[in-house]
Write an enzyme that holds these catalytic residues in place. Structure first.
Site, PDB file in Angstrom:
ATOM      1  N   GLY A 799       0.867  -1.107   0.123  1.00  0.00           N
ATOM      2  CA  GLY A 799      -0.069  -0.054  -0.066  1.00  0.00           C
ATOM      3  C   GLY A 799       0.695   1.180  -0.144  1.00  0.00           C
ATOM      4  N   PHE A 803       7.989   6.845   0.525  1.00  0.00           N
ATOM      5  CA  PHE A 803       8.806   6.141   1.505  1.00  0.00           C
ATOM      6  C   PHE A 803      10.276   7.073   1.415  1.00  0.00           C
ATOM      7  CE2 PHE A 803      11.491   2.120   2.333  1.00  0.00           C
ATOM      8  CZ  PHE A 803      11.382   2.442   3.653  1.00  0.00           C
ATOM      9  N   ASP A 971      25.287  27.336 -16.896  1.00  0.00           N
ATOM     10  CA  ASP A 971      26.763  27.043 -16.611  1.00  0.00           C
ATOM     11  C   ASP A 971      27.252  25.998 -17.728  1.00  0.00           C
ATOM     12  OD1 ASP A 971      29.415  26.456 -15.683  1.00  0.00           O
ATOM     13  OD2 ASP A 971      28.506  26.370 -13.604  1.00  0.00           O
TER      14      ASP A 971
END
Length: 1178
Positions: A799, A803, A971
């Site tokens: 489920g 994380f 850059d």
């Protein structure tokens, strides 16, 4: 003799018949006695007449036939509330025609023996607890006309044998647990007039055979799982009067001629399906239609104005569709509905209706009780004539674009119980006339622009349960900044006396001193039943109910409210249940008088500017269930008074300024909490372990405080816990036992969210986190001191959606089982010590939006499988050891907004498909080993804001990126790019940083736009550039080089010589410091602002410590490998140059080299190291 034989024969037959009668009569009696024996003991008294001493046909509920045999033909036990089971001996009552067992509590199953009753015509066992299936033997009862088994626990499917009951007129099987599909044999029941399968688990399509049931009048299929398009067979049932299909999965369009095919409908309910298309205008042809319910579908188009023809229409519910076109004509139907004089309910909320609210709504039916237009796009204002709708009980206009005030005429709607205009753009003051709506229970005015005071007249709304006026511009509590507790209770008191006595103060019986009040007062308490309305006494009170005691207390409240002197009356505050004042501009302190509102159950002050401490008087609100103080400016320790509110279920104090420790017995004092939100305060001390005693707790938030100590493992007792927020504290001690609570939380099977990030938790990550709740969708343990590795079985948490493990001390690989987490949206493990390859299985997480793996030691290839993550917004894999090419599959992820791959060892070129990333605002591939041309398609990344390509080997020219007008940082430094600097770069209005240093650019540097500012633009180390502003210190550009000019400058040193040799005299008042730093930057390739420098470690200290032995270690490699002759004494030369830079940049201005000294030093170095080369050129 013949007569004697005849007499004997007849006598014998009579005796035989008598014996048969007695036997069959006895069979019926014994069957019923057996039936009685199975009835629950406490209810057998209701069948006391069922005994051997009473005649069978006089037994209660028993009917016998009128013939000589007196057999039992009817059994009517409806409403007896009998328990137990139905005896199978009922099958012996072979003459039974009718069985009525409704409203009992029979359990068990329907006996198979019922199939023996071949004479049975009527069977009604509704409202019992019968289980099992419908017995197959029942279909032997071929004479059945009526079967009603409504509201039982019958399961299994419908047998096809059901179609054999060809005489059946009514079949009611609703509110059971039947499953499977409808049998085709139902089409054989051609006599059916009523068929109900409501509230079961039936599925599939409706069989076409239903079309044969042409006598059908009522077809009820509500709340099942039927599917497919609207059944075409139903169009053949032209006699239908009631069609109920609510709560299924029917789809498709209704036929345009619907109303012509089903012209007799009185009720049509097909809400909560998946119908599409327009509402058929022919529905207006069903002149008998009273109830039309089509809400919760996907209907489009307009609401037909022709509904005006439906003169009997009482309910029209079309909410939760997509009706309307956000335009002025959408509300035309409202004007025409004024013809429907019987209309009682009108609900068209949650659609796309636009235009101004027509004033003619004030002319709708006087019978209209409910009008809901909420959550549309309706503008204009509420017409003043709204007070004409005197029958209104609920008016819901919330969630629109309405402006203007609340009309004072609302005060005429004395029967109104609910008024909701929240979330509009309304303004003005809340009218005092709302206080005239004494029956009002719910008043929702929040999210508008109402201003001024809260009218004290609302105190007369004695039934008010919910008052929501948050998020307005109200600035006072009634008068004087305090809550009024002196509302007018008199009318409420008289109302109580009228309701319970059935009398009015104006009745003829009352005159002089003998009034309604004195009549009732003199009767209390002994004669209370003599003055109470008989309808009250006989209206379903249970046996033994203490009516006299209850009515005495109620009437005493009425007398207390209606005292002659206002000062002696009970205050309405004592009956106020809900007080919700959130989201206003309320200031000051909570008044002590609030403690008088002892009936309060809900109190909300969220999102105001209230301050000070919570008064101790709050402790008297012992009925409180919900208490919200979030987002105010309160102060002081956690309020001790709250510990007295043991009934609390929700306590919200987020962001309110409270401090101090929580009592250790917190959980014992507030044992009924479901929601506890104390986040973003200044609480200290440990988490009370007694919180685990609150068995009802579902959500706990104590994040963003200063809590210390451990997280109690006893939280494992919280079986209903769903959300746990403890992040942003100082919990834990950097040690192994800190994560014991995670192991314990595996017992919390409903857990959905765990936030414990930004604490001091240490120890190895336990493998048992893979056994946490299958419902877990968010797990945050970032920014701690957690070691160990991520367990392989993490894929069990199917489920999981987010994380976060970043900024810890984790090692080891990313487990391949992450690929099982198909619903994962965010995965972050950056800034750990992890290693190994990035697993291909991450490509299986197709819902992934964020993948952050930076600042680890991952190696190997970037998996091409990541290209399957088609929702990916942010991919960050920088600062690792990856050494593959950039897979072209990554460039297929059109959703990508940020792609960070810098500081790896990636090879190959930047893929040509990069131009497909139209949403990309950040691209960083700096400091890799990439090469080749920059792709032309880079200019198609029109959302680009940050582009970092430095530290690679890109070559040739910068492609046309003139379309990247929103870019802020670019850059290109330390590559092999060449050609001229594009002029359009000067005109990027948002550009804040442009680095073109250390390439092979040539020609003149622009001097307009952004190139006017040397703090934005850097061009060092391009030996063939010239011009630009003076601060860039480039050589001048000449059309013809001077006779003694040099054709080629060797490294940055020669560049310095040219700067000071061609300009005539040197100013001795120049800023030596900036020149010194310039030398150090040019020859080291570093900046003072680089991340590597901090504290005492600076660019100067780095270079000073390296001289002279390690000078080559701090020099830029581009200088060392850029054309120096063999044998050139680079170390000695660079040492002298850098010593000049250090001398110029001393901290104290008095210690710096003067610019004249600098010139001498540079000339000396030039003569020393380049004299031989100059001579050779001559």
């Amino acid at each position: 003799m013949r007569r004697m034989k005849l007499f004997l024969f007849l006598s014998f037959n009579a005796l035989m018949l008598l014996e048969a009668f007695e036997n069959s009569h006895e069979t019926d009696k014994q069957a019923l006695l057996r039936f009685k024996s199975q009835v629950s003991e406490e209810k057998k008294v209701l069948l006391s007449s069922w005994n051997n001493s009473s005649p069978l046909c006089k037994w209660k509920g028993v009917t016998c036939g009128s013939n000589q045999h007196q057999r039992v033909t009817g059994l009517d036990l409806g409403g007896f509330q009998l328990g137990g089971v139905i005896s199978p001996f009922i099958g012996n009552l072979s003459f039974l025609i009718s069985i009525n067992f409704t409203y009992n509590s029979f359990g068990g199953t329907i006996p198979q023996e019922l199939g023996n009753l071949f004479r049975l015509q009527y069977l009604d066992m509704s409202f019992n607890f019968l289980g099992g299936g419908i017995p197959a033997s029942l279909f032997n009862c071929s004479r059945l006309l009526n079967i009603a088994l409504f509201s039982n626990h019958l399961g299994q499917g419908l047998p096809s044998e059901l179609g054999s009951l060809s005489k059946l007129v009514t079949l009611e099987l609703g509110q059971n647990h039947l499953k499977g599909k409808l049998p085709v044999s139902l089409g054989n029941l051609t006599s059916l007039r009523k068929l109900s399968f409501t509230d079961n688990n039936l599925e599939g399509e409706i069989p076409d055979a239903i079309a044969r049931l042409t006598q059908m009048e009522d077809l009820i299929l509500h709340s099942n799982h039927f599917s497919g398009v609207f059944p075409h067979a139903i169009y053949n049932l032209s006699l239908l009067q009631s069609l109920g299909m609510y709560g299924n999965a029917f789809s498709g369009n209704l036929r345009l001629d619907f109303g012509n095919l089903l012209p007799n409908l009185r009720e049509f309910s097909i809400g909560s399906n998946s119908l599409t298309g327009a509402i058929p205008s022919t529905l207006a042809n069903i002149s008998t239609l009273q109830y039309l319910i089509m809400e919760f579908n996907s209907l489009t188009g307009s609401i037909p104005p022709y509904f005006a023809k439906l003169q009997y229409l009482q309910t029209l519910s079309l909410s939760d569709n997509s009706l309307g076109g956000l335009s002025a004509g959408d509300l035309e139907f409202l004007i025409t509905l004024t013809n429907c004089t019987g209309l009682q309910i009108l609900d068209v909320s949650f659609n796309r209706l636009g235009g101004d609210l027509p004033a003619s709504i004030a002319n709708l039916s006087m019978n209209l009780a409910m009008l809901s237009l909420r959550d549309n796009f309706i503008s204009g204002s509420i017409p003043h004539g709204i007070g004409n709708l005197i029958g209104l009980q609920a008016l819901v206009f919330s969630g629109n674009l309405l402006k203007g005030p609340i009309p004072a005429s609302f005060g005429k709607l004395s029967g109104l119980m609910g008024l909701s205009v929240h979330t509009n753009r309304m303004s003005g003051e809340i009218p005092y006339s709302l206080g005239n709506i004494t029956r009002l229970e719910r008043l929702y005015l929040y999210n508008n622009g109402f201003e001024g005071i809260i009218p004290p007249s609302l105190g007369k709304c004695s039934y008010l349960l919910n008052l929501h006026i948050e998020n307005n511009k109200l600035n006072e509590y009634a008068m004087g900044g305090r809550i009024s507790v002196h509302g007018d209770a008199y009318s409420f008191g008289i109302l109580i006396l009228e309701m319970f006595s059935g009398k009015r103060p104006t009745d003829e019986m009352f005159e002089g001193d003998y009034t309604l009040r004195s009549c009732i007062r003199s009767a209390l308490p002994e004669q209370v039943l003599d003055v109470v309305d008989e309808l009250v006494l006989h209206n379903g009170l249970r046996v033994g109910f203490p009516a006299a005691e209850c009515l005495t207390k109620v009437l005493e409240v009425g007398l207390g409210c209606s005292e002659e002197s206002p000062a002696n009356r009970l205050g309405m505050s004592e009956k106020l249940f809900n007080l919700e004042l959130g989201k206003n501009n309320l200031r000051g302190k909570i008044p002590v008088s609030l403690g008088n509102l002892t009936s309060l159950r809900v109190l909300t002050f969220s999102e105001n500017n209230l301050e000070g401490e919570i008064p101790d008087a709050i402790a008297r609100l012992t009925q409180m269930v919900v208490f919200y103080l979030d987002k105010n400016n309160f102060s002081g320790v956690f309020p001790p008074a709250i510990y007295n509110l043991s009934s609390l279920q929700s306590l919200g104090m987020f962001g309110s300024g409270f401090s101090g420790n929580l009592r250790h017995d917190f959980g014992n004092l507030l044992p009924n909490l479901r929601v506890l939100s104390l986040g973003n305060n200044s609480l200290t001390g440990p988490i009370p372990s007694t919180l685990s005693n609150i068995s009802t707790l579902q959500a706990m938030g104590i994040e963003l405080n200063s809590l210390t100590g451990s997280i109690p493992p006893s939280f494992s007792k919280l079986r209903y816990l769903r959300q746990l927020y403890l992040s942003g504290n100082s919990l834990g001690s950097f040690s192994a036992g800190d994560l014991e609570f995670l192991v314990a939380l595996t017992n919390c099977t409903q857990l959905q969210i765990i936030y414990v990030g930004f604490n001091r938790l240490g120890g190895d990550l336990p493998a048992s986190i893979a056994n946490l709740s299958m419902n877990l969708n968010q797990l945050d343990i970032e920014s701690n001191f957690i070691s160990g590795s991520i367990p392989h079985d993490i894929g069990n948490l199917i489920g999981l959606q987010a994380f976060w493990l970043s900024e810890n001390l984790l090692k080891g690989p990313i487990p391949a089982s992450f690929g099982k987490l198909a619903g994962l949206v965010q995965l972050s493990v950056y800034s750990n010590q992890m290693s190994g390859e990035i697993p291909d299985s991450l490509g299986n997480i197709t819902r992934l939006e964020l993948l952050s793996l930076s600042n680890n030691s991952f190696e190997g290839v970037i998996p091409p499988s990541l290209g399957k993550c088609s929702y990916l917004l942010d991919l960050d894999i920088e600062n690792n050891k990856l050494n593959s090419i950039i897979p072209h599959e990554i460039m297929q992820i059109s959703t990508l907004g940020s792609l960070s791959m810098s500081n790896n060892s990636l090879t190959g070129s930047l893929p040509e498909d990069v131009g497909r990333l139209e949403n990309l605002f950040g691209l960083s591939v700096a400091h890799n080993k990439l090469s080749g041309k920059l792709p032309e398609t880079l200019g198609k990344c029109l959302s680009m804001k940050k582009l970092h390509l430095q530290g690679n080997s890109f070559e040739v020219i910068i492609p046309d990126i003139s379309g990247l007008v929103g870019i802020k940082e670019a850059d290109f430094s330390s590559n092999n790019l060449s050609g001229r600097i594009p002029e359009y770069l000067a005109h990027f209005r948002f550009l804040e940083y442009l680095n073109l240093s250390f390439n092979n650019f040539e020609g003149n540097v622009p001097t307009e736009g952004k190139f006017k500012n040397a703090t934005i633009v850097s061009v060092f180390g391009n030996k063939n550039l010239c011009g630009g502003i003076l601060e860039l210190k480039l050589k001048p550009c000449f059309t013809k080089p001077p006779r003694n000019s040099r054709k080629k400058l060797v490294i940055g040193l020669q560049f310095l010589f040219v700067e000071y040799a061609m300009g005539g005299k040197i100013s001795v008042h120049g800023d030596a410091y900036s020149f010194g730093i310039l030398i150090l930057e040019m020859f080291s390739g570093k900046r003072p602002t680089d991340e590597m420098f901090g504290g005492d470690f600076t660019l100067r200290s780095c270079i000073r410590s390296a001289l002279p032995e390690q000078v080559l270690d701090v020099a830029d490699e581009l200088i060392l490998h850029n054309g120096l002759r063999i044998g050139f004494p680079a170390a000695e030369c660079l040492t002298k140059v850098l010593e000049v830079g250090l001398g110029c940049s001393e901290e104290s201005p008095g210690n710096r080299l003067g610019m004249s000294e600098v010139v001498k030093e540079l000339i000396s170095i030039k003569e020393m190291f380049f004299k031989a080369r100059r001579g050779a050129r001559r």
